[in-house]
Design a protein around this motif. Structure first.
Motif, PDB file in Angstrom:
ATOM      1  N   VAL B 286       0.824  -1.217   0.000  1.00 13.35           N
ATOM      2  CA  VAL B 286       0.000   0.000   0.000  1.00 13.35           C
ATOM      3  C   VAL B 286       0.857   1.266   0.000  1.00 13.35           C
ATOM      4  O   VAL B 286       0.435   2.313  -0.476  1.00 13.35           O
ATOM      5  CB  VAL B 286      -0.990   0.027   1.194  1.00 13.35           C
ATOM      6  CG1 VAL B 286      -2.068  -1.004   1.007  1.00 13.35           C
ATOM      7  CG2 VAL B 286      -0.298  -0.155   2.512  1.00 13.35           C
ATOM      8  N   ARG B 287       2.094   1.153   0.504  1.00 11.06           N
ATOM      9  CA  ARG B 287       2.978   2.320   0.494  1.00 11.06           C
ATOM     10  C   ARG B 287       3.277   2.759  -0.938  1.00 11.06           C
ATOM     11  O   ARG B 287       3.411   3.943  -1.233  1.00 11.06           O
ATOM     12  CB  ARG B 287       4.267   1.964   1.249  1.00 11.06           C
ATOM     13  CG  ARG B 287       5.177   3.133   1.604  1.00 11.06           C
ATOM     14  CD  ARG B 287       4.504   4.142   2.528  1.00 11.06           C
ATOM     15  NE  ARG B 287       3.821   3.557   3.655  1.00 11.06           N
ATOM     16  CZ  ARG B 287       4.385   3.151   4.793  1.00 11.06           C
ATOM     17  NH1 ARG B 287       5.685   3.238   4.945  1.00 11.06           N
ATOM     18  NH2 ARG B 287       3.659   2.664   5.786  1.00 11.06           N
ATOM     19  N   GLU B 288       3.371   1.783  -1.837  1.00 11.18           N
ATOM     20  CA  GLU B 288       3.655   2.101  -3.236  1.00 11.18           C
ATOM     21  C   GLU B 288       2.522   2.950  -3.830  1.00 11.18           C
ATOM     22  O   GLU B 288       2.778   3.912  -4.548  1.00 11.18           O
ATOM     23  CB  GLU B 288       3.800   0.793  -4.022  1.00 11.18           C
ATOM     24  CG  GLU B 288       4.272   1.004  -5.438  1.00 11.18           C
ATOM     25  CD  GLU B 288       3.586   0.055  -6.403  1.00 11.18           C
ATOM     26  OE1 GLU B 288       3.284  -1.077  -6.015  1.00 11.18           O
ATOM     27  OE2 GLU B 288       3.333   0.484  -7.538  1.00 11.18           O
ATOM     28  N   GLN B 292       3.010   6.955  -5.077  1.00 13.77           N
ATOM     29  CA  GLN B 292       2.690   7.442  -6.421  1.00 13.77           C
ATOM     30  C   GLN B 292       1.816   8.698  -6.348  1.00 13.77           C
ATOM     31  O   GLN B 292       1.995   9.625  -7.124  1.00 13.77           O
ATOM     32  CB  GLN B 292       1.963   6.356  -7.215  1.00 13.77           C
ATOM     33  CG  GLN B 292       2.910   5.262  -7.691  1.00 13.77           C
ATOM     34  CD  GLN B 292       2.169   4.171  -8.444  1.00 13.77           C
ATOM     35  OE1 GLN B 292       0.972   3.993  -8.271  1.00 13.77           O
ATOM     36  NE2 GLN B 292       2.894   3.436  -9.253  1.00 13.77           N
ATOM     37  N   ILE B 293       0.896   8.694  -5.414  1.00 10.20           N
ATOM     38  CA  ILE B 293       0.037   9.871  -5.248  1.00 10.20           C
ATOM     39  C   ILE B 293       0.856  11.045  -4.715  1.00 10.20           C
ATOM     40  O   ILE B 293       0.743  12.182  -5.179  1.00 10.20           O
ATOM     41  CB  ILE B 293      -1.125   9.551  -4.270  1.00 10.20           C
ATOM     42  CG1 ILE B 293      -2.032   8.462  -4.847  1.00 10.20           C
ATOM     43  CG2 ILE B 293      -1.920  10.810  -3.928  1.00 10.20           C
ATOM     44  CD1 ILE B 293      -2.862   8.858  -6.038  1.00 10.20           C
ATOM     45  N   ALA B 294       1.742  10.741  -3.750  1.00 11.89           N
ATOM     46  CA  ALA B 294       2.540  11.816  -3.126  1.00 11.89           C
ATOM     47  C   ALA B 294       3.474  12.478  -4.135  1.00 11.89           C
ATOM     48  O   ALA B 294       3.834  13.647  -3.983  1.00 11.89           O
ATOM     49  CB  ALA B 294       3.340  11.242  -1.961  1.00 11.89           C
ATOM     50  N   ALA B 295       3.865  11.720  -5.168  1.00 11.99           N
ATOM     51  CA  ALA B 295       4.824  12.262  -6.138  1.00 11.99           C
ATOM     52  C   ALA B 295       4.194  13.238  -7.137  1.00 11.99           C
ATOM     53  O   ALA B 295       4.899  13.895  -7.894  1.00 11.99           O
ATOM     54  CB  ALA B 295       5.467  11.105  -6.894  1.00 11.99           C
ATOM     55  N   ARG B 308      -4.666   7.879  -9.888  1.00  8.62           N
ATOM     56  CA  ARG B 308      -5.687   7.368  -8.978  1.00  8.62           C
ATOM     57  C   ARG B 308      -6.451   6.195  -9.617  1.00  8.62           C
ATOM     58  O   ARG B 308      -6.693   5.175  -8.987  1.00  8.62           O
ATOM     59  CB  ARG B 308      -6.651   8.508  -8.639  1.00  8.62           C
ATOM     60  CG  ARG B 308      -7.491   8.248  -7.453  1.00  8.62           C
ATOM     61  CD  ARG B 308      -7.870   9.500  -6.744  1.00  8.62           C
ATOM     62  NE  ARG B 308      -8.683  10.393  -7.550  1.00  8.62           N
ATOM     63  CZ  ARG B 308      -9.352  11.419  -7.044  1.00  8.62           C
ATOM     64  NH1 ARG B 308      -9.291  11.655  -5.758  1.00  8.62           N
ATOM     65  NH2 ARG B 308     -10.057  12.194  -7.800  1.00  8.62           N
ATOM     66  N   ALA B 309      -6.782   6.367 -10.878  1.00 10.83           N
ATOM     67  CA  ALA B 309      -7.501   5.296 -11.593  1.00 10.83           C
ATOM     68  C   ALA B 309      -6.620   4.052 -11.710  1.00 10.83           C
ATOM     69  O   ALA B 309      -7.093   2.920 -11.551  1.00 10.83           O
ATOM     70  CB  ALA B 309      -7.917   5.782 -12.976  1.00 10.83           C
ATOM     71  N   ASP B 310      -5.347   4.271 -11.961  1.00 10.38           N
ATOM     72  CA  ASP B 310      -4.423   3.144 -12.088  1.00 10.38           C
ATOM     73  C   ASP B 310      -4.275   2.420 -10.748  1.00 10.38           C
ATOM     74  O   ASP B 310      -4.302   1.188 -10.678  1.00 10.38           O
ATOM     75  CB  ASP B 310      -3.057   3.662 -12.571  1.00 10.38           C
ATOM     76  CG  ASP B 310      -2.029   2.561 -12.590  1.00 10.38           C
ATOM     77  OD1 ASP B 310      -2.225   1.606 -13.351  1.00 10.38           O
ATOM     78  OD2 ASP B 310      -1.044   2.643 -11.829  1.00 10.38           O
ATOM     79  N   SER B 311      -4.151   3.188  -9.686  1.00 10.38           N
ATOM     80  CA  SER B 311      -4.037   2.604  -8.342  1.00 10.38           C
ATOM     81  C   SER B 311      -5.268   1.763  -8.016  1.00 10.38           C
ATOM     82  O   SER B 311      -5.169   0.632  -7.539  1.00 10.38           O
ATOM     83  CB  SER B 311      -3.878   3.741  -7.316  1.00 10.38           C
ATOM     84  OG  SER B 311      -4.165   3.289  -6.019  1.00 10.38           O
TER      85      SER B 311
END
Lengths: 337, 329
Positions: B286-288, B292-295, B308-311
């Motif tokens: 879940v950190r990954e 990705q969002i944080a970047a 977000r859609a990809d996650s």
């Protein structure tokens, strides 16, 4: 056609109870199951978790079945699904969750393999949807299929949902599409280079070689050298008395063409292919048969020795017009005359 | 009134914590989470209740201390008490819970009744999401999720992570869509209209964690995976259930825009250290998603939407593995 499959049996236990069950009374179902009791007469009785079992010891039941009420993820792979392209069959993996909503109905219909019970209707929907789309319409087909499946909720005591569909032949489609696109892009780019002429071609070469012209210059020098060598060889042939006259003539044409730039000189003359009659006439005239360029000589039939009266001394025939034979070896023969 | 509360319990094979925070101190519409465990039967119930502030904004009366209470405030507490009563005082038949709540609410309605109610207004409206569980000596724990509205129950395990075992009473059940659109509820507990208490049953291998949460916890994150990240991030930096509860309270007030309540029961772990160790494998997963969002650069909505859609596409299958099916119509 169904392939790989994940399934489950919704009836986790089936009991045919004895008439009196002092030691093995029917237990209330666990939290995630329901108990369906089929009496000797009358409608089935449903017992939920926490409820007391009616007639647990003395009740007359033909059959008792424990049915799982858990949400279970099922999966199957459907092969050979038709698409709009008759030459392309699709494979799809479908994952979905399945839940018994009416345990009595499940027992009545005797379902023991949940995925196989629902697969025909799901496969029918997939077939209906995918047959409308060409292989190139992958994304639209998938979206439509998911939408159609989401509407499906199940029936006959079964609820279905949380569908995940994966078209397994998509990589083939993607490979094909990608290759086509790359080729098309290359053609488009190269057309610009070609249209730009020599300078653009040189520029393209430099781009491809990190601006290093060495290989280009070397290739050009090599081409010039080759041209020179060929020119020298042509001059040699055109002046060599031993050379094949055909080669000699071609060599001369080449040399003149190069020197005078006359394209007509470079072009071999049109030559009429001799008909069999011409060949025979020519033979009759005593001349050798002529062949067309690249062709083979018409065979010269040996003359039959005939016994004839000594011929009158003829007047010496007029010297035949000197013709250049195109048969190899004829030049040497002429020299021997 | 402090605006937050944390309760915890650590016993052999059983760890529990409940966290409760208010947006406006003293006026929170979430009830304090419910947690009752009966050692003799190995059964327990855990639940959260979120009084529906919009539909239940009308005044319901005044407390003994003189504080004004809304219909929503009263409904969440009342329903919590009714679920506890169902567990303690009945045979715990899930199908009976609806009747148990509905009958009591209709009786209570008389005392909190208003003369004029619009179509949007409801009497004693609240959500509920509860898990009734039973774990004996078996390797699996049985559970039944009981819910109405958009509060949620989950199972969290080391293999598949957080799995939602309820289905929101909204038109859509897509967790990402619900995050971005906040659609209206189609069903909730209330006194003046028919409602439904949904039941979904299942069993999970022990050790496992059962979680109930109101939308203050899961409705203000960027992706569904981020809620699991909140749970695991706070677990990672805690040494005891008390610390985990406090860390969860600290964390949620940093991002939520609502009252928030959450209850956790961990079954079958030898202690907190094993709980933290067993779930550490999920942390990287879940950190990954969170990284990705944080970047993404602030304001870059296009990238945010795509990431977000990809996650969600990658996270969704395991997350919905136990999600109940919408009942056939």
């Amino acid at each position: 056609m169904i392939g790989d499959i994940d399934t489950y049996d919704p009836i986790v236990e089936e009991i045919f109870p004895r008439a009196v069950r002092l030691l093995d009374r029917l237990e209330s179902p666990s939290m995630d199951t329901a108990l369906v009791l089929e009496p000797m007469r009358g409608d089935p009785v449903l017992v939920s978790a926490g409820e007391k079992v009616p007639g647990a010891v003395l009740g007359r039941y033909r059959r008792a079945a424990r049915v799982t009420l858990r949400v279970v993820q099922c999966r199957f792979v459907e092969d050979d699904i038709p698409t709009a392209d008759p030459g392309f069959l699709q494979r799809a993996e479908v994952r979905f969750t399945c839940q018994v909503t009416d345990p009595v109905e499940i027992v009545r219909s005797g379902i023991r393999d949940m995925t196989r019970a629902v697969q025909p209707s799901l496969a029918g929907i997939m077939s209906d949807v995918l047959s409308e789309f060409d292989v190139s319409e992958y994304n639209t087909a998938l979206k439509t299929l998911k939408r159609e499946l989401e509407v499906l909720r199940g029936r006959g005591g079964i609820a279905l949902g949380n569908f995940h569909v994966k078209l397994l032949n998509k990589s083939e489609y993607y490979d094909h599409t990608r290759d086509m696109r790359i080729e098309s892009m290359r053609r488009r780019d190269m057309r610009g280079v070609v249209d730009g002429g020599r300078e653009e071609l040189i520029a393209q070469h430099l781009v491809k070689h990190d601006g290093d012209p060495t290989s280009l210059l070397a290739a050009e020098a090599e081409a010039v050298d080759r041209d020179k060598d060929r020119m020298i060889e042509m001059v040699r042939i055109s002046t060599d008395e031993d050379a094949d006259p055909v080669e000699m003539r071609e060599a001369r044409r080449h040399v003149f063409g190069k020197i005078f730039g006359d394209p007509a000189m470079l072009k071999p003359p049109e030559r009429k292919r001799l008909s069999r009659r011409d060949v025979i006439a020519s033979r009759r005239d005593g001349g050798p048969a002529e062949v067309t360029a690249g062709g083979e000589a018409e065979p010269v039939e040996p003359r039959e020795p005939r016994e004839v009266a000594p011929p009158p001394v003829p007047e010496p025939p007029p010297a035949p017009e000197k013709r250049v034979s195109r048969l190899r070896g004829s030049a040497a023969e002429r020299r021997g005359r | 009134m402090t605006g937050r509360g944390v309760a915890w319990a650590e016993s052999e094979w059983l760890l529990a914590a409940s966290v409760w925070t208010e947006k406006k101190p003293g006026r929170g519409e979430d009830a304090e989470p419910l947690f009752v465990h009966q050692f003799s039967s190995g059964e327990g119930v855990v639940g959260v209740f979120d009084g529906a502030g919009g539909a239940g904004a009308a005044a319901a009366g005044t407390s003994a201390s003189g504080a004004e209470r809304t219909q929503a405030w009263l409904a969440s507490r009342f329903t919590r008490a009714l679920v506890e009563d169902w567990f303690v005082g009945t045979d715990r038949v899930h199908e009976d819970l609806h009747e148990h709540i509905a009958t009591a609410l209709v009786k209570a309605r008389g005392t909190a009744r208003r003369k004029i109610l619009g179509t949007m207004r409801r009497e004693l409206p609240t959500t509920m999401a509860a898990l009734h569980y039973r774990w004996g000596d078996d390797e699996t724990a049985e559970w039944a999720a009981l819910w109405a509205g958009d509060s949620r129950a989950y199972v969290l395990d080391a293999q598949d992570g957080l799995q939602q075992v309820t289905r929101d009473d909204t038109e859509s059940s897509d967790a990402l869509e619900l995050l971005t659109q906040d659609p209206p509820m189609t069903n909730m507990v209330c006194a003046d209209r028919p409602f439904e208490v949904h039941i979904a049953r299942g069993s999970t291998k022990v050790p496992c964690v059962l979680v109930c949460a109101t939308d203050g916890y899961f409705g203000y994150v960027t992706t569904p995976a981020e809620f699991e990240d909140v749970l695991l991030r706070t677990l990672e930096r805690s040494e005891t259930m008390q610390q985990w509860g406090n860390a969860l309270a600290d964390e949620v007030v940093g991002y939520t825009g609502d009252d928030a309540s959450l209850a956790i029961v961990a079954l079958g772990f030898t202690g907190f250290s094993q709980l933290r160790h067993d779930l550490s494998g999920r942390t990287a997963v879940v950190r990954e998603h969170a990284a990705q969002i944080a970047a993404i650069a602030p304001g870059d909505l296009e990238t945010l939407t795509a990431v977000r859609a990809d996650s969600w596409a990658r996270y969704r299958e395991d997350y919905e593995r136990l999600m109940p099916v919408k009942e056939p119509r």
